[in-house]
Write an enzyme that holds these catalytic residues in place. Sequence first.
Site, mmCIF file in Angstrom:
data_model
loop_
_atom_site.group_PDB
_atom_site.id
_atom_site.type_symbol
_atom_site.label_atom_id
_atom_site.label_comp_id
_atom_site.label_asym_id
_atom_site.label_seq_id
_atom_site.Cartn_x
_atom_site.Cartn_y
_atom_site.Cartn_z
ATOM 1 C CG ASP A 198 -2.042 -0.949 1.180
ATOM 2 O OD1 ASP A 198 -2.014 -1.815 0.296
ATOM 3 O OD2 ASP A 198 -2.953 -0.848 2.018
ATOM 4 C CG HIS A 202 2.530 0.076 4.223
ATOM 5 N ND1 HIS A 202 2.317 -0.756 5.292
ATOM 6 C CD2 HIS A 202 1.381 0.794 4.065
ATOM 7 C CE1 HIS A 202 1.096 -0.550 5.773
ATOM 8 N NE2 HIS A 202 0.503 0.381 5.047
HETATM 9 ZN ZN LIG Z 1 -2.472 3.051 3.344
#
Ligand SMILES: [Zn+2]
Length: 294
Positions: A85, A230
Amino acid sequence: MNGWPHSKLSRALLAGLVGLAAGAGLAFLEPLRLPWGLALSPAALPLVLYVALCFAAPFFPVWSFFLPIVTRGPRERPAVALTFDDGPDPRVTPALLDLLARYGARAAFFVVGRNAEAHPEVMARIRAAGHEVGNHSLSHDPILMLRSARLLQSEIAACQAILQRQGVTALAFRPPVGITNPRLPPVLERLGLGCVCFSCRPLDFGNRRVAGLAAKVLGSVAPGDVVLLHDVMPGTGVTVEDWLSEIEKILVGLQARGLKPVALSQLIGRPLMVASGAVDGAGAPVARPAAEGA
Ligand SMILES: [Zn+2]
């Protein structure tokens, strides 16, 4: 719509109706005696419980309280999906793509619209490598779910428009920090998006806590899990190489357990995106026949 579940009769609505019925049923009972001479009608208890549920539900996507939320795939198959993400980030994402390629792993990237717009060349690399792309809002406002319905709509629609200019129609939205609210379902339905969260969350706080990342993932991951990671710059004192080493440990650990990192769409059995055309090295669409991308 697009293979993603949308429901008019949400669990929130069902819980409200059950609460009303329970309240009506309890209305005839004697009031409960509380300290300091107070009294509480038993009919109020379902209401109190319902309000508590509404406050807690945004933080527990697995409840699918306000809308259907996909959090994982079936447990029977030895596969997981890695999701990254908040990118893309040219300092991080290309090296990650190289690493994933070395292990033959596919991943899904829930990108922030502004980052996708700023780095079309990285977006093109993500797509050229066969990974999937989802919508993670325009600017990743952590309190987006406290904003107005209009802002919620514009944040998601703007990210969608950026991706479409780059040749991708995303079919899945992941809310920033995984929080949902009752205003989200109609927005997603209008935009033709399903909601997908995760079932394995190592709490890396957007790569601010990278130490022990692999151990945390491997200590809890199970078949069918959607793993939340991430692709952004690690926090102070941690290099991109340190972070990549943790991701590599995850890939090695999954291999050792016989868990294959597959495309998210394959894991959950729903399409994640449609590619409306090929892109050139700068991320701009080029004139080629449309192709399915999921
Ligand atoms: Zn996020």
